[in-house]
Every structure is written in C-alpha cells, then in structure tokens.
Design a protein around this motif. Structure first.
Motif, PDB file in Angstrom:
ATOM      1  N   ARG A 163     -31.672  60.185  57.724  1.00 20.30           N
ATOM      2  CA  ARG A 163     -32.136  59.444  58.900  1.00 20.30           C
ATOM      3  C   ARG A 163     -31.369  59.814  60.157  1.00 20.30           C
ATOM      4  O   ARG A 163     -31.944  59.919  61.237  1.00 20.30           O
ATOM      5  N   SER A 164     -30.062  60.020  60.031  1.00 21.50           N
ATOM      6  CA  SER A 164     -29.213  60.122  61.222  1.00 21.50           C
ATOM      7  C   SER A 164     -28.441  61.429  61.339  1.00 21.50           C
ATOM      8  O   SER A 164     -27.804  61.677  62.362  1.00 21.50           O
TER       9      SER A 164
ATOM     10  N   ALA B 131     -31.282  49.677  59.696  1.00 24.16           N
ATOM     11  CA  ALA B 131     -31.828  50.091  60.997  1.00 24.16           C
ATOM     12  C   ALA B 131     -32.838  49.112  61.592  1.00 24.16           C
ATOM     13  O   ALA B 131     -33.915  49.506  62.022  1.00 24.16           O
TER      14      ALA B 131
ATOM     15  N   GLU C  64     -26.892  51.616  58.402  1.00 24.03           N
ATOM     16  CA  GLU C  64     -27.613  52.709  59.059  1.00 24.03           C
ATOM     17  C   GLU C  64     -29.022  52.836  58.472  1.00 24.03           C
ATOM     18  O   GLU C  64     -29.992  53.072  59.198  1.00 24.03           O
TER      19      GLU C  64
ATOM     20  N   GLN D 109     -24.571  62.301  62.894  1.00 23.53           N
ATOM     21  CA  GLN D 109     -24.156  61.161  63.718  1.00 23.53           C
ATOM     22  C   GLN D 109     -23.518  60.054  62.881  1.00 23.53           C
ATOM     23  O   GLN D 109     -22.731  59.265  63.406  1.00 23.53           O
ATOM     24  N   ILE D 110     -23.857  60.007  61.612  1.00 19.06           N
ATOM     25  CA  ILE D 110     -23.255  58.979  60.756  1.00 19.06           C
ATOM     26  C   ILE D 110     -21.730  59.105  60.743  1.00 19.06           C
ATOM     27  O   ILE D 110     -21.010  58.112  60.586  1.00 19.06           O
TER      28      ILE D 110
END
Lengths: 304, 304, 304, 304
Positions: free
Chosen positions: D78-79, D127, D124, D82-83
């Motif tokens: 998903r990220s 969301a 995360e 950036q996690i």
C-alpha cells in the motif's frame, strides 16, 4: 511583619510583571495554550490566619498537578500506609510523564506526584465508586480546606485533557497490565482528568494549603504526623525532575502544576500560592519559582 | 532538655543494641567486610555547644560517602557555582554507582553525592595538584570543622578501595571520555579513595558537622547561604535511591556512608552522628536510620 | 563472470570516486582523523580463487572493528562454545560503545562485535599470556588467512587509541567489576588496542576473509559449522545499530570498522573487502555500504 | 530428496513427540493457556511445489505474531518505502512488548515485528477504513497466499486478546501521543487483535509462506526485491530478543508467534511451518526451534 509581607509581595509582583522572559505556556491542550502568559499572582496565608495577596489573585487558573497533593491526602485517609504498596516515595529522575521507569520497576510508580503515581492514588480514591462520587469527595476536600464552596471543576479543560490524554491512557493501561489498577482505565482516567481541571485563584489555593502548615491554621484535614510526611514528599518530588533544583534555590516543600501554579508550605508559618503560566523546561512555573525564591529569602523562610 | 537528649540517646542505644535484624555489612572490600555488625553509636552536638554521646561513640569507622559533604564544601569554596556546570543537583533515581544515567546525560553526574558526582568534586578540589596536597586540604577541613587534629585516613582501607575499585575506575574513565575530568583518572581516583577512607568516631563526626547547623555553632567553615543549599542537597540526594524514604521517615538533611555512618543536621539546632555497620538494600545504615527516626520524632526535630 | 566482476568493480569505483557526499571520517584519534576521505577501494576473491581489485586497493587502512571477526575466530578455537557464557549473540539495539546495556545485563556484553564484547574475546585470547604473545597469535592468524606475511600493526594508531581510549577503559573496568575480565584491564586493553590497529589493504582483507566463504577457498582456518555461525553473527550484529538496515539493503554477512573498511561474505561464493573512510551516523562506511549494495544487487549475491 | 524430506520430518516429529521438556504455553489469555503442550507439527513446501507434512499438521493453532509478516507485506504494498518513516528496521535488543525503547526513540518502533511496530503496520493497512474491511484484506491475503479459502479468524481468541490487551493499549496510546497512529487506538487495536487471531495449520502456513521463497513458487504476492528485504527483516528481527540466537543456531529467515508456530524460509528452496505450543524464555517455540535447527542442518539449508 504583616506589613512587611504585603510590601514584599507587592515588590515581587512589580518585578515579575516587568519580566520579558516568562517561559512557555503549556500547549498540549488548547484550553491551557490560550492562557495569557502575562499574568502573575501571589497569595500568602500565615499560621495566625492573616492573608496577603498581590497581582491577579482573583483570576482562576487550572490547578493541574497541584491537586495531586489533595488526592494523596484523601488516599492516605482512606487507605493509610497501604497506599505505599502501590506507589513509591522516591524522586523519579525522569520527566513527569515518563513510562520508562514504570516498565523498569514493574508497574510501581516512583512517587504519587508523577502522573502514573497520581493515577494510582486517584484509582485508590475511586475505589469502585462512580467517578462522579469520587470527584465530589475530591472537590469537597478542596472546598473544605479552603472554606470556599465556589471552587469547581472546569469542564472544558477536563474534556480537552481527556481528548488529548494519550500519554495518560498509555500509563493507565500499563498500570493495568501490571495489575496496579483496580478500576477500569477509562473510569480512573475520567476521574483523574477532572480533578486535574479544578480551577482556583491563588487566594483560594493559599487557603486550601493551610492544613499543610500543620499548626492548627485553618481546618485540620489530616493528622500532624501525616502533614510532615506529605511535606517531605513535596520537597523531594514536588517539582518533577526539577525538585532538587527547587529545594536548592527555594528550600520549601511545594507542588507545581503545568497550569503555572505552585503551592508552597512554610511548616508552622505560612501557606503560599503563586501563579504565572509560563513554564521552564521541567514544566514548572518560571516566574513562580523565582518569586518563591525571592520571598523565601526575604522572609528567611527556608526550612534548611 | 540536655538531660532529655542524653536519656533519649541512652534509650535508643539500648533499643538498638537489642536488635537482631541489623542489615548486611558492606562487603566489597575486605576491610569493611570484617567490621563487627553488633555495634551502635550516636552523638549529638547542639547549637549551644553541648555534646551528648551514647554507645560506641569512641570507635572509629570508615566515613566513606559522608566525606562527599566535606569535599563538596571545599569544591564550592574553590569554584563557587561554576561547579554546577560539571555536576547536577537532582536526585538520581538510580543506585549510587550506576553508570546508566551518566551515559544518558552525557557525562554530567546527577548530583555530588552519587559516586560519579563526588569524583567530579574531588577532581575540582585536586585541580592539578599532587593528590597528597589535595588530601591535606580535605583532611585539614574535617579536622578544622571538628577541632580535632587526630582525624586521619585509614591507609589500609584506601588501598583496598583502590584494589577493588573497578566500578569507580569505569566511572572516572567515562567522565574523562566526556571531557568532564581535568586530572588523570588515577590521580583523581587516588584522591577519591583516600578521602573515602577518612576514619571518624560519631563524637568526632557530630563535631565536624556543626558548621551545617548554620547557627554560629562551632567553626564557621562556609557562608550561611551555602549551608542552606548544602542541606537542601543532603535532603534530596543524601541517601542515594532511598533519599525520598529517609526524608519521609526522618525529615532531616543527612548523608550516609557504606561504612554505616550517617551525619544528620537539624538546621539551627543540632548536628547528629550515628553509626551501625549493617546496611539496608539501598546501602544506608539500617539501625542508624531507625535511630534517627526515633530521635527526630522524640525531639520534634523534623524540618517539615 | 570474472570479466563481469572486474567491470562491475570498475563501474562502482568510478561512481564512488565521483561522490561529493562521503560521510565523516572518524575523529576520536588524530591518526584516523588525518585520513583523506577521498579514497575508495574494493576487492573481491571468489571461491575459485580469482581476485579482482579496483580503486586504491593497495593503500593500507586501519582495520579497527573488522579484526573483531578474527579475534572471535581465535577465541572460539581456544574455548569453543564456553565463550558464550561470557558474551551474548544478540544484536545490541544500542551504539557500539554503549555502557548502558552492559549495566542492565550484569556485565555480559550483547555480542562479540560491540566493543565490550570484543574486549571479552580479546581477554579470552590473552589468557594470562603477555599481550605480545597474544598479539603474535592474532596477527599470525590474519597473515595465515591472507597468506601474506607483510600484514602488521600500526604502532602509532595503537598508541593513539590507548591515549584516547577512556571509553574502552570504562568498559573494561566495568567488565572487571562484574567479574567478566580475567586479565588486568590494562593488559587486555593493550592487546585490544593493538589488534584494532592492524593495517590492511582491501586486497589483503578480501584474501583474509576467504575462510568465511566456507568453501575450501583459501586456507581453512575454522570448521565449516563454525563458519556458518560466524556469518550469522556478522549478519545480525556486524554493523552495530545499523545491522538491520545493512541486512535489508545489502543482504550479506559483513563486519565494518571505523577506519572505513567493510568485510562482506557471500557464503560459498566470494569474500569482498571495501574501503572508504567517510562514515554514516552509525559509524559504518557510507560509500562502502552503497558499493556493496550495488555489487550484491548486480551479482545477485544477496543470501535472501 | 522428496523421500528424504519426508523421512527427515518423520524422524524429527518422533524425536519431538518424545521430549519431556517442552517449555511453557503462553498464558496471558485463557484461550492460549488451554492449549495442550503435547503437540507438534511440521510442514514443508518446496520451490517445486511438493508438500510434506508430519505430526499434527491439520490441527489449527493461533498464528499470533506470524501474521505480522503478512501485514507488513500488505503495508509495503500500500505505502512502499514510506512505511519506514513510521517504523525502523533494526533489531530491538528488548522484549517484544517493551515500551522503553519506544519512549527513547520518540514513538518510532524499532521494527515491524515487535508489537508496537506491528500496530503501526496494521494502522497503515487500516487507513481510515472500517476494521472489518482491513481484516477482510488481511485474511484475503493469507487465503490467496495459501490458496485456501478456509482460513479464518478465531473470534474467541480475538475477544480474549482484546480483554487482556492492556499492554498493547498502552503501546497504541503511546504511539498516538507521538503522532504515530492515524486511526483511533481502539480501531487499530481491534484490527490488530483480530489479525493476531488468525488460525492456521502448519500445512496451511507452509503454503501461505511460499511467496517468501521468491522463486515463482505458489502465487506471487510481492515483488522479488521486496521478498529479499522481508527475509532480511525476518532474519534480524523475527524472533524478538532471541533473533541473534535463532540465526546462529538455525540460519534461516523466520517469524515466530506466541501460539507456538514458526514460519521459516529457505530462499529459493522451501517454505517451512512448525508448531509446538511450549515457549522458551524469549517467547519462541522451544521444540519448534529445535526442529528447525535439526531440519536445516540435515538438509544443509542454512543461508550462511
């Protein structure tokens, strides 16, 4: 002497009002962040019952951690020395809201004046009742000590504390995990946040502190032997990780709150309340501390 | 009153002599481990100059950490408030010989009464001289304070401390690594170990502590304003991680040593020395603490 | 493939030589602080015995912590698994020279690749001998592994380490205080500082690392089962508090030193030495890490 | 080889079934405390798709922390990288549920496999959605990876975790206090407790782990470069404060859970699931670890 106290308070207030460097107002909840830092008040009640005020002594401020003193008094009254099985009596050597020491010492907070410790004493006062009942007892204690029925809780501050209270929720759940919380975390914290939000003027706070003089000054709220012990705790632990410095500079048992107030006791002689919203890096009132240092020095009030 | 003090000391001594549970004698050096735990002594000197003794008041014991008070007085005399750039004034929240807090706070010890802090004040007193000279000044200070030229260093204890002093060597090198040691570690530690090994009787120690009464009692060694601040430090930091408990129970500024001695001050009223070699879990004299608790209660000497 | 390795090394070297941002050279001793940061070298020896070099592969640099691998190999050879009673096998979660964890875990260092752990393995290798003899064994091991009799200790670096080694003296005395040092601190540290000061080129270091490939590449210095375990330790603990990040990015067992060198192993395939003096915030070679990341990716050498 | 795997698994199972010393079953929730410790199961799926089972391979057990691997895979999907602004990649050097390091590192958990880190990856994945939706995604991922639509959440375990989850509530509020939680603590934790309660057999778990082999074995759930990095994290951080020891003994990327399961990966070769409810002092399956050590050694599967 009375004349001297008044003129000393006036001089100190004038000096503090002129200070440019006032520290930073607590900003973790909006209600506290909005307070005007350019305020100062000081009140003294002597053992003989005389009262002296200077500055904004009739402006209410959020008592915050100062109420930990009253809650401890009630907890000691309810449970006596058994409370010391749930909380220690040692200075913390850490920030007021640290969770590290709590983990290292298995869920026993260092003392009743760090947040975790006050959550425990509040939990002891709550004792299975509805928070409303426990709060009535706490507010009732403060009103009786000050002989002033107008003292109340600021609901907006209480709600805001609750909404921004993640750190305290962490502490309460941590205590619960270690079996050191008897009521549900949300009930104990509800009580805790509300008692922190008691609003007082310095005039009221100085009156409320009389019982800690231990000299038959004002209503006798706790026994004399307990008064001494509470003063000892205030001296060693009353200013978080700035307690040693405060004892060194001022030399009086005292408890500070992030609302900018400080209650200081001259055993057998006086109860002092001071307020200025700007805080130093340890979370204690910057000008309040300086004012107390000057007053204690001028009146020769250090206990040392 | 004088009669009362003597009879109180006699009663306390009788009570302490009968105690079976006496704590454990310090055993990290052979010289201390050999001390007979079945000893107790107590001495009081009043502001008026009267002296009272009971128990083994003429038996010398190792002053150990109690000398940190004298070294601090000398360091303050030499450097004034500049010493506070090298050492803090806050209770430690840790064992007396912990190195953890030293790392977390970048080589600035929490206060002058934990080992690392006293190594710093000793380093300040050493000031580039030969250890012999600095030791002469320290012993000279104690002799002058007690008005007794017989006070001396026990060389065997000093040597044994040095031989078993790995923890203190670690602290000194750690301070050096952080730039907070001005002399070579072995020189500062040589001085430190020797001053710890000063031998005193309670009669001598009570006399040596007179200057901390701050009442023109005995030789004036430091200014009155400094006396108060030293007492504040003794109250908040004088018993390692048991300082809060000692303040709560006894309510007097005091400094303990692992030799089993405690020097306690009643500001304006009395200097008290007590000795019993058995220690509690914080490293403070078990019976000495109890004796002081009883004496302070009986004489109404708590500062709170 | 050989051609490919050489051209890959050349490309990487060209890229690294062009880098402006190179990290900071270690500055705790003058000898290391003077090293020109604008240097880069990389060498690879394959299981088949082919050797490839690029950059300043014949310039000697201070091996520093990389020697902890060789010392561990010798200690394991001398004492087998008994060494694990004196030192752990877990990543530290702290800086390489932290003393905090050592106190919390009672004098047992977390692993043999933090300073305290390597002081223990050095102490095990010293084993009552004169430091000179132990050093002869350590240098002899490295020479044998590299099949190069020219490898030597840089005496100036060793002396400088000793003169500025307060932190390591603190660690050694702390270990001694916990009964985890068998030789006098100054003897173990004398040995430790000298082995850190072994000087190598990347060409020599890649050869010296062959035995960790575990594939009959070069001299067999330790048993295959032990090779695997040493590689496991290098992967989990070889880059101090940056070990997880290095495993994530590069995916190879490796050991870094503050001289800017890194020895990385591709089990069964290659021994790699890289050198660039500039360090990242964890004390590992900045460009060296990037070069290894590129090389491992290009050659598909990750062990994962 | 296939024959060899089966007979090896059979031998190991026989050996484990005979063990008297099996460790202690997790007892912080009643549902886990009731599990019979006398169970053992092991399953292997090879890159070629062959599957081998032994022992109680069809008995479902609580996956617990093993699901942290799947949640991380989804969060990365998903990220992306950036996690890593919200959670680190370093071994913790502390217990799996420690709050100390979280305070010292300002609310950034050390890695995604300690509880605080997995609360962040769950947050995360959540969301802003309803927990039900996020849980559907997580369970869906595991079902797809195992190609088995029967995999489900044990609601009784999830509810029990929630009721006894004070420590995790403390962690979540602490993260929130540091601004490192985007959903309400009770929503993130509701999701977290439910995904921990996914129930699997070793046969299912070995299938679900195929994608981590990175060899087109089974459904491709994440990119190959990400597979390697996840394996690196499993190796350095997959066994809490026993990760170094596991790497040393077994030499495979793996993730354990307090339900007694372990998922281990042989990159390019095999996915292994093992289960035995008794735990060692670090909270990892005692017999599971020993079984993996024997299997890896016998099959020469160590990555080192």
């Amino acid at each position: 002497m009375p004349m001297d106290i008044q003129s000393t308070l006036d001089e100190i207030t004038e000096m503090m009002d002129a200070r440019a460097e006032r520290g930073h107002v607590a900003n973790y909840v909006p209600e506290l962040a909005q307070v005007d830092p350019n305020q100062f008040a000081i009140s003294v009640v002597t053992a003989a019952g005389a009262q002296f005020n200077a500055g904004a002594c009739n402006v209410g401020f959020s008592a915050q951690s100062i109420t930990k003193v009253f809650t401890l008094a009630i907890a000691l009254g309810r449970s006596g020395d058994q409370i010391w099985q749930r909380v220690g009596r040692e200075p913390s050597g850490n920030a007021f809201n640290s969770i590290v020491q709590l983990e290292q010492e298995n869920g026993i907070p260092r003392n009743p004046f760090v947040n975790a410790g006050a959550i425990v004493t509040t939990d002891e006062v709550l004792a299975g009742r509805a928070p409303k009942q426990a709060l009535a007892e706490i507010v009732g204690f403060v009103r009786a000590a000050a002989e002033d029925a107008d003292i109340h809780i600021n609901e907006a501050v209480a709600k805001s504390e609750q909404a921004h209270g993640h750190r305290n929720f962490a502490l309460a759940h941590f205590l619960a995990d270690h079996g050191n919380l008897r009521n549900a975390p949300e009930l104990t914290l509800g009580t805790y946040f509300h008692q922190c939000a008691i609003e007082l003027t310095t005039a009221q706070l100085a009156l409320a502190g009389r019982f800690l003089m231990g000299a038959d000054a004002g209503p006798r709220m706790v026994a004399q032997s307990r008064v001494r012990r509470m003063n000892a705790l205030m001296l060693t632990c009353g200013h978080y990780d700035g307690s040693g410095d405060f004892a060194y500079r001022v030399g009086l048992p005292a408890k500070s709150g992030v609302g900018g107030g400080i209650l200081a006791i001259v055993p057998g002689a006086a109860s002092i309340a001071v307020w200025s919203p700007g805080l130093d890096r340890n979370g204690n009132s910057k000008l309040g501390t300086e004012a107390l240092e000057r007053l204690a020095h001028h009146m020769d009030w250090s206990i040392f």
